[in-house]
Design a protein around this motif. Structure first.
Motif, PDB file in Angstrom:
ATOM      1  N   MET A   1       0.848  -1.196   0.000  1.00 43.23           N
ATOM      2  CA  MET A   1       0.000   0.000   0.000  1.00 43.23           C
ATOM      3  C   MET A   1       0.883   1.246   0.000  1.00 43.23           C
ATOM      4  O   MET A   1       1.810   1.365   0.783  1.00 43.23           O
ATOM      5  CB  MET A   1      -0.908  -0.015   1.236  1.00 43.23           C
ATOM      6  CG  MET A   1      -1.676   1.276   1.480  1.00 43.23           C
ATOM      7  SD  MET A   1      -2.960   1.581   0.274  1.00 43.23           S
ATOM      8  CE  MET A   1      -4.199   0.406   0.811  1.00 43.23           C
ATOM      9  N   MET A   2       0.581   2.163  -0.912  1.00 44.34           N
ATOM     10  CA  MET A   2       1.303   3.426  -1.007  1.00 44.34           C
ATOM     11  C   MET A   2       0.303   4.543  -0.718  1.00 44.34           C
ATOM     12  O   MET A   2      -0.673   4.719  -1.449  1.00 44.34           O
ATOM     13  CB  MET A   2       1.890   3.589  -2.408  1.00 44.34           C
ATOM     14  CG  MET A   2       2.996   4.612  -2.518  1.00 44.34           C
ATOM     15  SD  MET A   2       4.550   4.036  -1.790  1.00 44.34           S
ATOM     16  CE  MET A   2       4.915   2.606  -2.819  1.00 44.34           C
ATOM     17  N   LYS A   3       0.517   5.289   0.368  1.00 37.82           N
ATOM     18  CA  LYS A   3      -0.380   6.394   0.708  1.00 37.82           C
ATOM     19  C   LYS A   3       0.157   7.686   0.106  1.00 37.82           C
ATOM     20  O   LYS A   3       1.278   8.099   0.404  1.00 37.82           O
ATOM     21  CB  LYS A   3      -0.519   6.528   2.223  1.00 37.82           C
ATOM     22  CG  LYS A   3      -1.502   5.545   2.836  1.00 37.82           C
ATOM     23  CD  LYS A   3      -1.969   6.006   4.200  1.00 37.82           C
ATOM     24  CE  LYS A   3      -3.095   5.123   4.689  1.00 37.82           C
ATOM     25  NZ  LYS A   3      -3.633   5.584   5.988  1.00 37.82           N
ATOM     26  N   ILE A   4      -0.675   8.306  -0.734  1.00 35.59           N
ATOM     27  CA  ILE A   4      -0.261   9.515  -1.439  1.00 35.59           C
ATOM     28  C   ILE A   4      -1.202  10.650  -1.070  1.00 35.59           C
ATOM     29  O   ILE A   4      -2.423  10.540  -1.222  1.00 35.59           O
ATOM     30  CB  ILE A   4      -0.264   9.294  -2.967  1.00 35.59           C
ATOM     31  CG1 ILE A   4       0.674   8.120  -3.331  1.00 35.59           C
ATOM     32  CG2 ILE A   4       0.161  10.560  -3.688  1.00 35.59           C
ATOM     33  CD1 ILE A   4       0.766   7.849  -4.814  1.00 35.59           C
ATOM     34  N   GLU A  25      -0.113   0.307 -11.630  1.00 34.25           N
ATOM     35  CA  GLU A  25      -0.661  -1.017 -11.355  1.00 34.25           C
ATOM     36  C   GLU A  25       0.264  -1.911 -10.549  1.00 34.25           C
ATOM     37  O   GLU A  25      -0.161  -2.951 -10.058  1.00 34.25           O
ATOM     38  CB  GLU A  25      -1.012  -1.717 -12.684  1.00 34.25           C
ATOM     39  CG  GLU A  25      -2.096  -0.981 -13.481  1.00 34.25           C
ATOM     40  CD  GLU A  25      -2.441  -1.705 -14.768  1.00 34.25           C
ATOM     41  OE1 GLU A  25      -1.686  -2.637 -15.136  1.00 34.25           O
ATOM     42  OE2 GLU A  25      -3.460  -1.347 -15.403  1.00 34.25           O
ATOM     43  N   PHE A  26       1.548  -1.552 -10.414  1.00 34.73           N
ATOM     44  CA  PHE A  26       2.484  -2.460  -9.740  1.00 34.73           C
ATOM     45  C   PHE A  26       2.415  -2.362  -8.219  1.00 34.73           C
ATOM     46  O   PHE A  26       3.073  -3.113  -7.508  1.00 34.73           O
ATOM     47  CB  PHE A  26       3.924  -2.218 -10.221  1.00 34.73           C
ATOM     48  CG  PHE A  26       4.425  -0.812  -9.988  1.00 34.73           C
ATOM     49  CD1 PHE A  26       4.991  -0.447  -8.775  1.00 34.73           C
ATOM     50  CD2 PHE A  26       4.344   0.129 -11.003  1.00 34.73           C
ATOM     51  CE1 PHE A  26       5.462   0.835  -8.569  1.00 34.73           C
ATOM     52  CE2 PHE A  26       4.809   1.420 -10.810  1.00 34.73           C
ATOM     53  CZ  PHE A  26       5.366   1.780  -9.584  1.00 34.73           C
ATOM     54  N   CYS A  27       1.634  -1.412  -7.676  1.00 36.53           N
ATOM     55  CA  CYS A  27       1.424  -1.342  -6.229  1.00 36.53           C
ATOM     56  C   CYS A  27       0.068  -0.699  -5.952  1.00 36.53           C
ATOM     57  O   CYS A  27      -0.475   0.014  -6.802  1.00 36.53           O
ATOM     58  CB  CYS A  27       2.546  -0.562  -5.531  1.00 36.53           C
ATOM     59  SG  CYS A  27       2.620   1.183  -5.996  1.00 36.53           S
ATOM     60  N   SER A 118       8.382   6.805 -10.417  1.00 36.98           N
ATOM     61  CA  SER A 118       9.757   6.761  -9.938  1.00 36.98           C
ATOM     62  C   SER A 118       9.806   6.784  -8.410  1.00 36.98           C
ATOM     63  O   SER A 118      10.573   6.029  -7.791  1.00 36.98           O
ATOM     64  CB  SER A 118      10.545   7.943 -10.518  1.00 36.98           C
ATOM     65  OG  SER A 118      11.853   7.980  -9.993  1.00 36.98           O
ATOM     66  N   CYS A 119       8.991   7.642  -7.797  1.00 32.82           N
ATOM     67  CA  CYS A 119       8.952   7.717  -6.332  1.00 32.82           C
ATOM     68  C   CYS A 119       8.438   6.416  -5.735  1.00 32.82           C
ATOM     69  O   CYS A 119       8.975   5.918  -4.739  1.00 32.82           O
ATOM     70  CB  CYS A 119       8.072   8.880  -5.891  1.00 32.82           C
ATOM     71  SG  CYS A 119       8.779  10.510  -6.211  1.00 32.82           S
ATOM     72  N   CYS A 120       7.385   5.846  -6.323  1.00 35.41           N
ATOM     73  CA  CYS A 120       6.828   4.587  -5.823  1.00 35.41           C
ATOM     74  C   CYS A 120       7.868   3.472  -5.884  1.00 35.41           C
ATOM     75  O   CYS A 120       8.026   2.693  -4.923  1.00 35.41           O
ATOM     76  CB  CYS A 120       5.586   4.193  -6.621  1.00 35.41           C
ATOM     77  SG  CYS A 120       4.124   5.204  -6.315  1.00 35.41           S
ATOM     78  N   ARG A 121       8.572   3.377  -6.994  1.00 39.34           N
ATOM     79  CA  ARG A 121       9.581   2.315  -7.143  1.00 39.34           C
ATOM     80  C   ARG A 121      10.723   2.507  -6.148  1.00 39.34           C
ATOM     81  O   ARG A 121      11.235   1.529  -5.589  1.00 39.34           O
ATOM     82  CB  ARG A 121      10.108   2.282  -8.573  1.00 39.34           C
ATOM     83  CG  ARG A 121       9.080   1.851  -9.609  1.00 39.34           C
ATOM     84  CD  ARG A 121       9.731   1.493 -10.936  1.00 39.34           C
ATOM     85  NE  ARG A 121       8.734   1.183 -11.957  1.00 39.34           N
ATOM     86  CZ  ARG A 121       8.111   0.022 -12.069  1.00 39.34           C
ATOM     87  NH1 ARG A 121       8.384  -0.948 -11.195  1.00 39.34           N
ATOM     88  NH2 ARG A 121       7.229  -0.195 -13.036  1.00 39.34           N
TER      89      ARG A 121
END
Length: 549
Positions: A1-4, A25-27, A118-121
């Motif tokens: 889970m990525m909280k933005i 889609e990768f997270c 880029s930030c998510c990765r």
């Protein structure tokens, strides 16, 4: 889970960025959106943020002020400043935050999405690296902690008060504590930051460094954010300072370490007297209620450490610590309800035990406070049974009428023994029908969305409604429907808008409000993206087609 976190005083900007993020889609992505700077500060204070898109120039609270709060509270957060102003002073100040990125709103969608990806990765890579940092010794200590926690949970449930030693032998647990020696108890409550597996290791290592070789110790999370520590003296012939004073002296140092390293706000309550293993369950309940009573007088936003005297945790049979119980009751009921709906048996039984211990301390079956607690718990059961239509299934195993007729029980012990048996039946039924329950849950979410299209709908609101955590809801909805939750909400709103356009004479502005779109511009943009037509074009074309028929 990525909280933005998305913060901009123009809602259409937020909505556009949110729609771009749906392409990742990768997270899993959970967006928190607001057009208010003060509201953004509240979100930052209460929720971990991985990535933040911030408009720099906003009224009342600027994006730079929000960035400062993010940097201090969530130092790993990736900050992306998105603004229409290409001013050197803004860029200079924005660059003071490590890893901050400055983008103009005029940038292409591809550039904005590329930056977010880029930030998510980068965040996912850092998380993966952290997972490999632990060495064998830390893993062994964590394994021992898990074994100790298994034992402590059984004792707190009241299952092993008579013979914990036999339990450790039968289950082959490697426990270092002596069950003949008494222990000190300390309650720890996290007040502003969630705990994690890394926190558990940190707590152990920090306490070991502070206490040296004076104590055997361990801890167990009894409910979300609440931990019970136990300390048992080791034999140290040359020890001059009392063991209790040693514990008291390390409390402030432990608080400081948690604040500086883990950025956590913590409350510690150390009980002055030692307790036996046979009385540990009851002593924990008394300590918990006494801490709840005192916590109403303490500052919310700062760490505190205090010592509770024996007199502070003794019940007066006539008064029964009513203030403490009423303070804790609403939180316990909420926790019980979430645990029941999420299938968390251990947490549910822990909360049920707290309620049982309180009623047992009163003894009288006619005490209003105890009766209120009992029927509040019963209501949690009944709502769940009704929600999933379980009455016929439960009737095959036990009678439900004792829930309503409290006078049929001779004492509180028998009443709560029935509640415990009923809880075990519920959790067993849930386990047997987990796939049906998942489908019922999704149907419940869909019904709620379709009935509240004009309201503010997001993952957090829906998770609170169904009493599940956000990650679980997001994954389950995607798996069973093949559609992201945000996409489903948008599709429902567009379909509702179509019916209003054909069946009413409402203006586009009115329909945008009724369908939950914040502005008519955003409504028109979303509608065109879905249908290829503007709302007015859709209305004219469909009515023309109807007239021809």
């Amino acid at each position: 889970m990525m909280k933005i976190l998305l913060v901009d005083d123009e809602y259409h900007v937020i909505s556009h960025i949110a729609s771009l993020l749906e392409k990742i889609e990768f997270c899993e992505i959970n967006t928190l959106q607001t057009t208010s700077g003060p509201e953004a500060l509240k979100i930052v204070a209460s929720s971990h943020i991985d990535i933040a898109f911030l408009d720099i120039n906003m009224p009342k609270v600027s994006g730079l002020q929000i960035a400062s709060k993010l940097h201090s509270q969530w130092p790993d957060c990736r900050i992306i400043f998105l603004t229409a102003y290409e001013v050197f002073d803004y860029i200079y100040e924005a660059n003071q935050y490590p890893g901050a990125i400055y983008l103009l709103k005029a940038e292409s969608d591809a550039k904005i999405l590329e930056t977010a990806v880029s930030c998510c990765r980068a965040i996912l890579q850092k998380r993966e690296e952290q997972n490999y940092l632990g060495d064998i010794q830390r893993k062994e200590r964590l394994l021992l902690l898990l074994q100790e926690q298994q034992l402590l949970r059984e004792i707190i449930y009241g299952n092993l008060a008579d013979d914990p030693k036999r339990f450790t032998q039968n289950t082959a647990l490697d426990i270092s504590f002596s069950f003949e020696k008494e222990v000190y108890l300390m309650l720890m409550q996290l007040r502003r930051s969630p705990s994690s597996l890394n926190d558990s290791l940190f707590y152990l290592e920090e306490m070991e460094q502070l206490l040296g070789n004076l104590f055997l110790f361990s801890f167990v999370e009894t409910e979300k954010g609440t931990f019970l520590w136990i300390f048992q003296e080791k034999e140290n012939p040359g020890q001059e300072l009392s063991y209790f004073d040693c514990l008291k002296d390390v409390m402030d140092s432990f608080l400081e370490a948690c604040a500086n390293v883990r950025r956590q706000t913590i409350s510690l309550c150390l009980y002055r007297e030692t307790v036996s293993w046979s009385s540990l369950s009851r002593s924990y309940q008394l300590l918990y209620d006494a801490c709840c009573e005192e916590s109403t007088l303490l500052p919310v936003h700062s760490s505190t450490a205090r010592v509770l005297e024996k007199s502070a945790v003794l019940y007066d049979p006539g008064k029964a610590n009513v203030k403490a119980s009423s303070t804790a009751l609403s939180g316990r009921l909420f926790s019980m309800k979430q645990a029941l709906y999420q299938g968390n048996r251990d947490l549910f039984l822990t909360e049920l035990l707290h309620c049982r211990q309180y009623c047992l301390s009163i003894k009288s079956m006619h005490n209003v406070g105890a009766i209120k607690i009992y029927f509040s718990v019963v209501l949690v059961y009944l709502e769940y049974i009704e929600h999933y239509g379980l009455t016929p299934r439960i009737a095959m195993e036990t009678a439900l009428y004792p829930l309503y007729y409290i006078n049929d029980f001779p004492d509180w012990d028998q009443a709560f023994a029935y509640l415990r048996r009923l809880a075990e039946i519920l959790f067993r039924i849930v386990g047997e029908n987990s796939s049906d329950k998942a489908r019922q849950l999704i149907a419940s979410i869909q019904n709620y969305i379709q009935s509240h299209l004009s309201d503010d709908l997001n993952l957090t609101v829906i998770a609170n409604y169904v009493n599940y955590n956000e990650s679980h809801i997001s994954r389950l909805f995607k798996r069973l429907t093949g559609t992201n939750l945000s996409e489903y909400i948008t599709n429902c709103r567009v379909e509702y808008a179509k019916s209003l356009l054909l069946q009413t004479e409402d203006t586009v502005q009115v329909i945008s409000r009724k369908t939950g779109f914040h502005t008519s511009q955003y409504f028109s943009s979303t509608f065109r993206k879905s249908t290829g037509l503007s709302p007015n074009e859709y209305r004219s074309r469909k009515r023309l087609d109807q007239n021809r028929q």
